[in-house]
Write a protein that holds these residues in place. Structure first.
Motif, PDB file in Angstrom:
ATOM      1  N   ASP A 211      53.252  88.856   8.790  1.00 31.87           N
ATOM      2  CA  ASP A 211      54.095  89.805   9.518  1.00 31.87           C
ATOM      3  C   ASP A 211      53.593  89.968  10.954  1.00 31.87           C
ATOM      4  O   ASP A 211      54.389  90.039  11.891  1.00 31.87           O
ATOM      5  N   HIS A 212      52.289  90.008  11.114  1.00 27.34           N
ATOM      6  CA  HIS A 212      51.734  90.125  12.469  1.00 27.34           C
ATOM      7  C   HIS A 212      52.086  88.878  13.292  1.00 27.34           C
ATOM      8  O   HIS A 212      52.486  88.992  14.468  1.00 27.34           O
ATOM      9  N   PHE A 213      51.943  87.721  12.668  1.00 32.41           N
ATOM     10  CA  PHE A 213      52.358  86.475  13.326  1.00 32.41           C
ATOM     11  C   PHE A 213      53.811  86.588  13.798  1.00 32.41           C
ATOM     12  O   PHE A 213      54.140  86.277  14.946  1.00 32.41           O
ATOM     13  N   GLY A 218      58.036  87.002  17.921  1.00 27.34           N
ATOM     14  CA  GLY A 218      59.268  87.666  18.348  1.00 27.34           C
ATOM     15  C   GLY A 218      59.152  88.174  19.776  1.00 27.34           C
ATOM     16  O   GLY A 218      60.061  87.996  20.593  1.00 27.34           O
ATOM     17  N   LEU A 219      58.030  88.767  20.069  1.00 30.07           N
ATOM     18  CA  LEU A 219      57.827  89.307  21.420  1.00 30.07           C
ATOM     19  C   LEU A 219      57.645  88.163  22.423  1.00 30.07           C
ATOM     20  O   LEU A 219      58.233  88.179  23.511  1.00 30.07           O
ATOM     21  N   CYS A 266      51.269  83.438  26.537  1.00 26.39           N
ATOM     22  CA  CYS A 266      50.187  82.632  25.937  1.00 26.39           C
ATOM     23  C   CYS A 266      49.277  83.494  25.072  1.00 26.39           C
ATOM     24  O   CYS A 266      48.812  83.058  24.008  1.00 26.39           O
ATOM     25  N   GLU A 267      49.016  84.679  25.542  1.00 26.73           N
ATOM     26  CA  GLU A 267      48.162  85.611  24.801  1.00 26.73           C
ATOM     27  C   GLU A 267      48.804  85.932  23.441  1.00 26.73           C
ATOM     28  O   GLU A 267      48.121  85.965  22.412  1.00 26.73           O
ATOM     29  N   LEU A 268      50.107  86.158  23.451  1.00 22.56           N
ATOM     30  CA  LEU A 268      50.814  86.460  22.201  1.00 22.56           C
ATOM     31  C   LEU A 268      50.768  85.259  21.255  1.00 22.56           C
ATOM     32  O   LEU A 268      50.609  85.420  20.039  1.00 22.56           O
ATOM     33  N   ARG A 269      50.888  84.050  21.816  1.00 25.75           N
ATOM     34  CA  ARG A 269      50.807  82.848  20.983  1.00 25.75           C
ATOM     35  C   ARG A 269      49.424  82.737  20.347  1.00 25.75           C
ATOM     36  O   ARG A 269      49.298  82.463  19.153  1.00 25.75           O
ATOM     37  N   ASP A 270      48.388  82.990  21.136  1.00 25.34           N
ATOM     38  CA  ASP A 270      47.033  82.899  20.597  1.00 25.34           C
ATOM     39  C   ASP A 270      46.812  83.940  19.499  1.00 25.34           C
ATOM     40  O   ASP A 270      46.163  83.660  18.492  1.00 25.34           O
ATOM     41  N   ASP A 271      47.367  85.116  19.722  1.00 24.37           N
ATOM     42  CA  ASP A 271      47.288  86.188  18.727  1.00 24.37           C
ATOM     43  C   ASP A 271      48.001  85.749  17.435  1.00 24.37           C
ATOM     44  O   ASP A 271      47.505  85.974  16.314  1.00 24.37           O
ATOM     45  N   ALA A 272      49.152  85.115  17.613  1.00 29.34           N
ATOM     46  CA  ALA A 272      49.912  84.611  16.460  1.00 29.34           C
ATOM     47  C   ALA A 272      49.104  83.549  15.715  1.00 29.34           C
ATOM     48  O   ALA A 272      49.025  83.564  14.477  1.00 29.34           O
ATOM     49  N   PHE A 273      48.494  82.622  16.453  1.00 29.65           N
ATOM     50  CA  PHE A 273      47.637  81.595  15.846  1.00 29.65           C
ATOM     51  C   PHE A 273      46.521  82.230  15.021  1.00 29.65           C
ATOM     52  O   PHE A 273      46.259  81.813  13.892  1.00 29.65           O
ATOM     53  N   ALA A 274      45.884  83.226  15.616  1.00 26.67           N
ATOM     54  CA  ALA A 274      44.745  83.871  14.949  1.00 26.67           C
ATOM     55  C   ALA A 274      45.172  84.485  13.614  1.00 26.67           C
ATOM     56  O   ALA A 274      44.425  84.456  12.631  1.00 26.67           O
ATOM     57  N   ALA A 275      46.385  85.029  13.576  1.00 27.42           N
ATOM     58  CA  ALA A 275      46.860  85.656  12.337  1.00 27.42           C
ATOM     59  C   ALA A 275      46.975  84.644  11.203  1.00 27.42           C
ATOM     60  O   ALA A 275      46.831  84.985  10.031  1.00 27.42           O
ATOM     61  N   ARG A 285      53.598  74.010  10.411  1.00 23.24           N
ATOM     62  CA  ARG A 285      54.894  74.100  11.091  1.00 23.24           C
ATOM     63  C   ARG A 285      55.023  75.409  11.868  1.00 23.24           C
ATOM     64  O   ARG A 285      55.581  75.438  12.964  1.00 23.24           O
ATOM     65  N   LEU A 286      54.567  76.488  11.241  1.00 23.20           N
ATOM     66  CA  LEU A 286      54.656  77.788  11.911  1.00 23.20           C
ATOM     67  C   LEU A 286      53.851  77.774  13.203  1.00 23.20           C
ATOM     68  O   LEU A 286      54.296  78.280  14.231  1.00 23.20           O
TER      69      LEU A 286
END
Lengths: 298, 298
Positions: A211-213, A218-219, A266-275, A285-286
């Motif tokens: 969900d965090h990802f 989304g943002l 980019c920061e949001l993408r890295d945050d998504a990766f970390a999740a 794929r995600l």
């Protein structure tokens, strides 16, 4: 040069979604023909299908069946398509160009555009309520509740209402973020959750990470959209460019500046990766999609 | 004089539906306030609640729980309310009066009215997807599919599209009937089917009879509406009277004549009664409602 396997997968899913939508939308030969033709016009041959791609990628994570994912993805895409049709209408953004074609109300008239949106929304819920092979009815009910919530006053439509109120007014960054979490974020998030729900049930911890990802993506998607709207010309974008600035709408670029908005994406993408860190290869794929969403702007 | 028990029941259900809608609609204190206020404005304090009454009466037939019926009835009423909001908009009927009040777009602006309709539809499906105590998930899925079908291109919205095409054109009686079977009939029929589905499962024969009852009532409702639109003044009706004739729209009165249309409504009621013949006292409310729907015009 070897073909990029992610791009190959993406093209394949996009084509399969197109075929699925073609089947699930009403045929033009049956009455009322105008409505059916306009529903197809507004949905087919357009867009990157980011939401169905997210549905399918999230479904890989939980081993969901591809045919189910294509139906779920098509339902979510119909919700997205209806929102664009209504958003383009004269009483909203009054836009004449979408995906390189005249908007639905330009091509079919305002009354038809209104009905197209209404019918696409109903069709999306109907499709998601038709039993999916191998999916428990309780899981499907949960998907429907998630989609209903994400589409309505506490999600996409709520975000549009806040957007409407914000024209010509100064928003703070948290207000802008809240608006986008609803307007674009809710349906993107729902895409990930629905796709995952079509397969094995995740434990609470992994569900929360997923969900965090989904929230981050989304943002990020909206931030990148603002960047693209600012830098691209109308031709590349397939819709009227620079209209946010022209409408005096607040955007990430207007509030943060151009480079800072890119950095934030980019920061949001890295945050998504970390999740997704300990999700292993099933989340490949995600991850690639998260990368793709952000890379659009570079 | 003893109070009429049917009227007592009807008033009671109407009040309970009002309270349920009040709870299930978003509160005005939460953002986006304008949208929420407009959603409540468009749904509360208005209408005879014929569809929720049918849901509740059909639920009595199968011993469904009252709290579930009120939620289902509220969901169907939200679909109905959204259709009125969109139908009244300038690009459709361009009407300024509804239920004795300014229409939603007059009171809140066109953009808000568009979003109100969209959000009410989403909320209806969300509510019906939230687990109902004592109802199997498969039954709920079936209800959602029925509501989706009845609301969309093959139901209500399809009927509106045919209606749109018919302005200024001569329709035959079968064409008019087909339009109304979709435009008004589909949601009325769905109300009966949804209410019944919330309780004991009916055998195929009884299910088919109930469906026939629902179809007759749906059509009778529209015939009576045409009669009322022709004879009532704007004050009694709470909406602009005589607008069908003014818009050169075909109606049962324009095609059949006034007395013949009234006679047809009675015939449909009798046909509806016959369908319930061997249902016994559990169908008492449904019979009384059929009578009430037709008696409105006398």
């Amino acid at each position: 040069m070897a073909a990029d396997p992610f791009l190959g997968w993406m093209t394949d899913i996009q084509q399969q979604i197109e075929r699925t939508l073609e089947t699930l939308l009403p045929q033009t030969a049956s009455a009322p023909c105008d409505l059916h033709q306009a529903m197809r016009y507004a949905t087919l041959e357009g867009g990157k299908r980011v939401r169905p791609l997210l549905v399918c990628a999230a479904g890989e994570l939980t081993g969901a069946r591809q045919d189910n994912l294509l139906r779920i993805g098509s339902a979510v895409e119909m919700i997205h398509a209806y929102s664009l049709v209504h958003d383009d209408m004269p009483c909203m953004d009054n836009d004449v160009l979408r995906r390189g074609k005249p908007t639905c109300h330009i091509a079919f008239g305002e009354a038809n555009a209104l009905l197209v949106g209404d019918a696409l929304q109903a069709r999306a819920f109907e499709l998601l309520a038709t039993p999916l092979e191998g999916v428990e009815a309780t899981a499907q009910l949960a998907m429907l509740a998630t989609l209903g919530h994400a589409s309505g006053h506490a999600g996409m439509v709520g975000g549009q209402a806040i957007d409407l109120d914000s024209v010509g007014r100064q928003l703070t960054l948290p207000e802008l973020e809240y608006m986008h979490m609803l307007k674009t974020g809710a349906l993107i998030r729902a895409s990930v959750l629905l796709g995952a729900r079509a397969g094995r049930v995740l434990d609470a911890d992994r569900q929360a990470r997923l969900d965090h990802f989904a929230k981050c993506i989304g943002l990020a998607f909206q931030v990148v959209d603002d960047v693209l709207d600012c830098e691209a010309d109308t031709n590349t974008l397939g819709k009227t460019a620079g209209k946010d600035a022209a409408n005096d709408k607040p955007t990430y670029v207007s509030l943060m500046g151009f480079s800072e908005a890119k950095r934030f994406a980019c920061e949001l993408r890295d945050d998504a990766f970390a999740a997704l860190e300990d999700f292993g290869p099933d989340a490949q794929r995600l991850r690639a999609l998260a990368d793709y969403v952000v890379a659009r702007s570079f």
